[in-house]
Design a protein around this motif. Structure first.
Motif, short mmCIF file in Angstrom:
data_model
loop_
_atom_site.label_atom_id
_atom_site.label_comp_id
_atom_site.label_asym_id
_atom_site.label_seq_id
_atom_site.Cartn_x
_atom_site.Cartn_y
_atom_site.Cartn_z
N GLU A 1 0.82 -1.21 0.00
CA GLU A 1 0.00 0.00 0.00
C GLU A 1 0.85 1.26 0.00
OE1 GLU A 1 -2.37 -0.56 3.49
OE2 GLU A 1 -3.27 -2.39 2.70
N ASP A 2 2.15 1.11 0.21
CA ASP A 2 3.07 2.24 0.34
C ASP A 2 4.21 2.09 -0.66
OD1 ASP A 2 3.90 4.59 1.49
OD2 ASP A 2 4.78 3.66 3.27
N ALA A 3 3.88 1.69 -1.89
CA ALA A 3 4.88 1.35 -2.91
C ALA A 3 5.78 2.53 -3.28
CB ALA A 3 4.20 0.79 -4.15
N GLU A 4 5.31 3.75 -3.11
CA GLU A 4 6.14 4.90 -3.47
C GLU A 4 7.39 4.99 -2.59
OE1 GLU A 4 3.09 6.30 -0.54
OE2 GLU A 4 2.93 5.27 -2.46
N GLU A 5 7.34 4.46 -1.39
CA GLU A 5 8.53 4.42 -0.53
C GLU A 5 9.59 3.49 -1.12
OE1 GLU A 5 9.41 6.19 2.25
OE2 GLU A 5 7.63 7.37 1.80
N LEU A 6 9.16 2.37 -1.65
CA LEU A 6 10.09 1.45 -2.31
C LEU A 6 10.69 2.12 -3.55
CD1 LEU A 6 11.49 -1.28 -2.64
CD2 LEU A 6 9.40 -2.11 -3.77
N ASP A 7 9.87 2.85 -4.29
CA ASP A 7 10.38 3.57 -5.46
C ASP A 7 11.44 4.59 -5.05
OD1 ASP A 7 8.63 2.14 -7.07
OD2 ASP A 7 7.13 3.74 -7.14
N SER A 8 11.22 5.27 -3.95
CA SER A 8 12.18 6.25 -3.45
C SER A 8 13.50 5.57 -3.08
CB SER A 8 11.59 6.97 -2.23
OG SER A 8 12.54 7.83 -1.65
N ALA A 9 13.43 4.40 -2.44
CA ALA A 9 14.64 3.66 -2.07
C ALA A 9 15.36 3.18 -3.32
CB ALA A 9 14.27 2.48 -1.17
N THR A 10 14.63 2.75 -4.32
CA THR A 10 15.24 2.32 -5.57
C THR A 10 15.95 3.49 -6.24
OG1 THR A 10 13.55 0.61 -5.82
CG2 THR A 10 14.78 1.21 -7.80
N SER A 11 15.36 4.66 -6.19
CA SER A 11 16.00 5.86 -6.74
C SER A 11 17.29 6.18 -5.99
CB SER A 11 15.05 7.06 -6.67
OG SER A 11 13.95 6.85 -7.49
N ARG A 12 17.28 5.98 -4.69
CA ARG A 12 18.51 6.22 -3.92
C ARG A 12 19.60 5.26 -4.36
NH1 ARG A 12 21.24 5.00 1.37
NH2 ARG A 12 22.54 6.84 1.64
N MET A 13 19.25 4.03 -4.64
CA MET A 13 20.24 3.05 -5.11
C MET A 13 20.89 3.54 -6.42
SD MET A 13 20.75 0.41 -3.13
CE MET A 13 21.21 -1.01 -4.11
N THR A 14 20.11 4.12 -7.30
CA THR A 14 20.65 4.66 -8.55
C THR A 14 21.62 5.79 -8.26
OG1 THR A 14 18.61 4.05 -9.71
CG2 THR A 14 20.02 5.71 -10.76
N ARG A 15 21.26 6.67 -7.33
CA ARG A 15 22.16 7.78 -6.96
C ARG A 15 23.43 7.25 -6.31
NH1 ARG A 15 17.20 9.64 -5.29
NH2 ARG A 15 17.73 9.43 -3.08
N LEU A 16 23.31 6.24 -5.45
CA LEU A 16 24.49 5.66 -4.81
C LEU A 16 25.41 5.02 -5.85
CD1 LEU A 16 22.89 3.98 -1.65
CD2 LEU A 16 24.52 5.88 -1.66
N ALA A 17 24.83 4.33 -6.81
CA ALA A 17 25.64 3.70 -7.87
C ALA A 17 26.39 4.76 -8.66
CB ALA A 17 24.75 2.85 -8.78
N ARG A 18 25.74 5.86 -8.94
CA ARG A 18 26.38 6.95 -9.66
C ARG A 18 27.53 7.54 -8.83
NH1 ARG A 18 22.29 10.52 -10.10
NH2 ARG A 18 21.27 9.03 -11.46
N ARG A 19 27.28 7.77 -7.54
CA ARG A 19 28.34 8.29 -6.66
C ARG A 19 29.51 7.33 -6.57
NH1 ARG A 19 25.79 9.29 -1.19
NH2 ARG A 19 27.96 9.24 -0.56
N ALA A 20 29.23 6.04 -6.45
CA ALA A 20 30.29 5.04 -6.37
C ALA A 20 31.10 5.03 -7.67
CB ALA A 20 29.70 3.66 -6.09
#
Length: 182
Positions: free
Chosen positions: A147-166
Protein backbone atom coordinates in the motif's frame (compact mmCIF):
# COMPACT_ATOMS: atom_id res chain seq x y z
CA UNK A 1 10.56 3.26 18.65
CA UNK A 2 10.91 6.69 20.20
CA UNK A 3 7.64 6.08 22.02
CA UNK A 4 9.29 3.18 23.84
CA UNK A 5 11.86 5.59 25.23
CA UNK A 6 9.64 8.61 25.72
CA UNK A 7 6.35 6.86 26.49
CA UNK A 8 5.02 4.97 29.47
CA UNK A 9 7.28 3.48 32.13
CA UNK A 10 8.02 -0.05 30.84
CA UNK A 11 7.71 -1.42 34.39
CA UNK A 12 3.99 -0.63 34.29
CA UNK A 13 3.25 -2.05 30.84
CA UNK A 14 1.76 -5.50 30.37
CA UNK A 15 3.88 -8.20 28.78
CA UNK A 16 2.69 -11.16 26.76
CA UNK A 17 -0.95 -12.20 27.25
CA UNK A 18 -1.50 -9.48 29.87
CA UNK A 19 1.13 -10.89 32.24
CA UNK A 20 3.55 -8.41 33.80
CA UNK A 21 6.38 -7.42 31.45
CA UNK A 22 9.39 -9.59 32.19
CA UNK A 23 11.85 -7.04 30.87
CA UNK A 24 10.22 -3.92 32.33
CA UNK A 25 12.97 -3.17 34.82
CA UNK A 26 15.93 -3.47 32.42
CA UNK A 27 14.02 -1.53 29.76
CA UNK A 28 13.37 1.24 32.28
CA UNK A 29 17.12 1.48 33.01
CA UNK A 30 17.87 1.58 29.29
CA UNK A 31 15.25 4.28 28.72
CA UNK A 32 16.63 6.34 31.59
CA UNK A 33 20.13 6.16 30.09
CA UNK A 34 18.80 7.30 26.69
CA UNK A 35 16.86 10.20 28.22
CA UNK A 36 20.01 11.25 30.08
CA UNK A 37 21.96 11.25 26.81
CA UNK A 38 24.12 8.28 27.80
CA UNK A 39 23.61 6.36 24.58
CA UNK A 40 26.80 4.31 25.03
CA UNK A 41 25.55 3.09 28.40
CA UNK A 42 22.08 2.47 26.96
CA UNK A 43 23.54 0.52 24.04
CA UNK A 44 25.64 -1.67 26.35
CA UNK A 45 22.66 -2.31 28.65
CA UNK A 46 20.43 -3.15 25.69
CA UNK A 47 23.01 -5.49 24.19
CA UNK A 48 23.50 -7.35 27.47
CA UNK A 49 19.77 -7.54 28.17
CA UNK A 50 19.01 -8.82 24.66
CA UNK A 51 21.65 -11.51 25.06
CA UNK A 52 20.41 -12.60 28.49
CA UNK A 53 16.72 -12.42 27.56
CA UNK A 54 17.29 -14.32 24.31
CA UNK A 55 19.00 -17.11 26.22
CA UNK A 56 16.17 -17.27 28.76
CA UNK A 57 13.04 -16.48 26.73
CA UNK A 58 14.21 -17.24 23.21
CA UNK A 59 15.27 -14.81 20.48
CA UNK A 60 11.74 -14.45 19.07
CA UNK A 61 9.89 -13.86 22.34
CA UNK A 62 7.74 -10.72 21.89
CA UNK A 63 9.49 -8.82 24.69
CA UNK A 64 12.91 -9.75 23.28
CA UNK A 65 11.82 -8.49 19.88
CA UNK A 66 10.69 -5.21 21.44
CA UNK A 67 14.02 -4.92 23.22
CA UNK A 68 15.86 -5.57 19.96
CA UNK A 69 13.85 -2.76 18.35
CA UNK A 70 14.94 -0.51 21.18
CA UNK A 71 18.57 -1.58 20.66
CA UNK A 72 18.26 -0.63 16.98
CA UNK A 73 16.88 2.79 17.87
CA UNK A 74 19.69 3.35 20.38
CA UNK A 75 22.30 2.36 17.78
CA UNK A 76 20.80 4.98 15.45
CA UNK A 77 20.86 7.60 18.19
CA UNK A 78 24.46 6.68 18.99
CA UNK A 79 25.48 7.39 15.40
CA UNK A 80 25.84 3.77 14.30
CA UNK A 81 23.40 3.53 11.38
CA UNK A 82 24.96 0.30 10.07
CA UNK A 83 24.30 -1.52 13.35
CA UNK A 84 20.82 -0.02 13.50
CA UNK A 85 20.20 -1.15 9.92
CA UNK A 86 21.25 -4.75 10.60
CA UNK A 87 19.21 -4.99 13.81
CA UNK A 88 16.09 -3.61 12.08
CA UNK A 89 16.49 -5.78 9.00
CA UNK A 90 16.95 -8.91 11.14
CA UNK A 91 13.74 -8.04 12.97
CA UNK A 92 11.94 -7.48 9.67
CA UNK A 93 13.02 -10.94 8.52
CA UNK A 94 11.76 -12.52 11.74
CA UNK A 95 8.38 -10.78 11.48
CA UNK A 96 8.14 -11.63 7.79
CA UNK A 97 8.84 -15.29 8.62
CA UNK A 98 6.11 -15.12 11.27
CA UNK A 99 3.73 -13.63 8.68
CA UNK A 100 3.36 -10.36 10.59
CA UNK A 101 3.33 -8.01 7.60
CA UNK A 102 2.73 -4.87 9.65
CA UNK A 103 5.63 -5.46 12.04
CA UNK A 104 7.89 -6.57 9.18
CA UNK A 105 7.17 -3.40 7.23
CA UNK A 106 7.67 -1.25 10.33
CA UNK A 107 11.12 -2.75 10.75
CA UNK A 108 11.88 -2.31 7.04
CA UNK A 109 11.02 1.36 7.45
CA UNK A 110 13.40 1.57 10.43
CA UNK A 111 16.13 -0.16 8.42
CA UNK A 112 15.53 2.28 5.55
CA UNK A 113 15.90 5.24 7.91
CA UNK A 114 19.22 3.88 9.15
CA UNK A 115 20.31 3.08 5.57
CA UNK A 116 19.70 6.68 4.52
CA UNK A 117 22.16 7.79 7.20
CA UNK A 118 24.98 5.67 5.71
CA UNK A 119 27.19 8.02 3.72
CA UNK A 120 29.64 5.64 2.03
CA UNK A 121 28.14 4.84 -1.39
CA UNK A 122 29.63 1.33 -1.58
CA UNK A 123 28.34 0.38 1.84
CA UNK A 124 25.02 1.99 0.97
CA UNK A 125 24.78 -0.12 -2.17
CA UNK A 126 25.51 -3.34 -0.28
CA UNK A 127 23.03 -2.58 2.47
CA UNK A 128 20.48 -1.27 -0.02
CA UNK A 129 20.58 -4.52 -1.95
CA UNK A 130 19.68 -6.45 1.21
CA UNK A 131 16.97 -3.95 2.10
CA UNK A 132 15.36 -3.86 -1.33
CA UNK A 133 15.32 -7.65 -1.60
CA UNK A 134 13.23 -8.00 1.55
CA UNK A 135 11.18 -4.89 0.85
CA UNK A 136 10.25 -6.24 -2.60
CA UNK A 137 9.14 -9.53 -1.01
CA UNK A 138 6.91 -7.59 1.38
CA UNK A 139 5.37 -5.62 -1.48
CA UNK A 140 4.77 -8.83 -3.42
CA UNK A 141 3.07 -10.40 -0.39
CA UNK A 142 0.66 -7.48 -0.07
CA UNK A 143 -0.17 -5.70 3.15
CA UNK A 144 1.15 -2.33 4.31
CA UNK A 145 4.29 -2.45 2.16
CA UNK A 146 2.23 -2.90 -0.99
CA UNK A 147 0.00 0.00 0.00
CA UNK A 148 3.07 2.24 0.34
CA UNK A 149 4.88 1.35 -2.91
CA UNK A 150 6.14 4.90 -3.47
CA UNK A 151 8.53 4.42 -0.53
CA UNK A 152 10.09 1.45 -2.31
CA UNK A 153 10.38 3.57 -5.46
CA UNK A 154 12.18 6.25 -3.45
CA UNK A 155 14.64 3.66 -2.07
CA UNK A 156 15.24 2.32 -5.57
CA UNK A 157 16.00 5.86 -6.74
CA UNK A 158 18.51 6.22 -3.92
CA UNK A 159 20.24 3.05 -5.11
CA UNK A 160 20.65 4.66 -8.55
CA UNK A 161 22.16 7.78 -6.96
CA UNK A 162 24.49 5.66 -4.81
CA UNK A 163 25.64 3.70 -7.87
CA UNK A 164 26.38 6.95 -9.66
CA UNK A 165 28.34 8.29 -6.66
CA UNK A 166 30.29 5.04 -6.37
CA UNK A 167 31.12 5.07 -10.07
CA UNK A 168 32.14 8.74 -9.98
CA UNK A 169 34.40 8.23 -6.98
CA UNK A 170 36.54 5.81 -9.00
CA UNK A 171 37.53 3.72 -6.00
CA UNK A 172 36.25 0.48 -4.59
CA UNK A 173 35.28 -0.24 -0.99
CA UNK A 174 38.91 -0.74 0.07
CA UNK A 175 40.04 2.48 -1.57
CA UNK A 176 41.55 0.69 -4.56
CA UNK A 177 40.83 1.86 -8.04
CA UNK A 178 38.12 0.03 -9.90
CA UNK A 179 38.60 1.69 -13.24
CA UNK A 180 41.48 1.59 -15.68
CA UNK A 181 44.74 2.91 -14.37
CA UNK A 182 46.50 5.49 -16.25
Amino acid sequence: MAEAVLGDDPRSLPGVDGAPALLGEPMARINEAVRAGRTDTAAALAERTVSEASATLGPEHPEVLALRELASYIAYLAGDPVRSFHLSLDLARIHHGNRDAEAAYGNVQSAATAWRAVRDPFQGLNLGTELLTLWTELVTDGGPAAEDAEELDSATSRMTRLARRARDSGTGPQGQGVGPRG
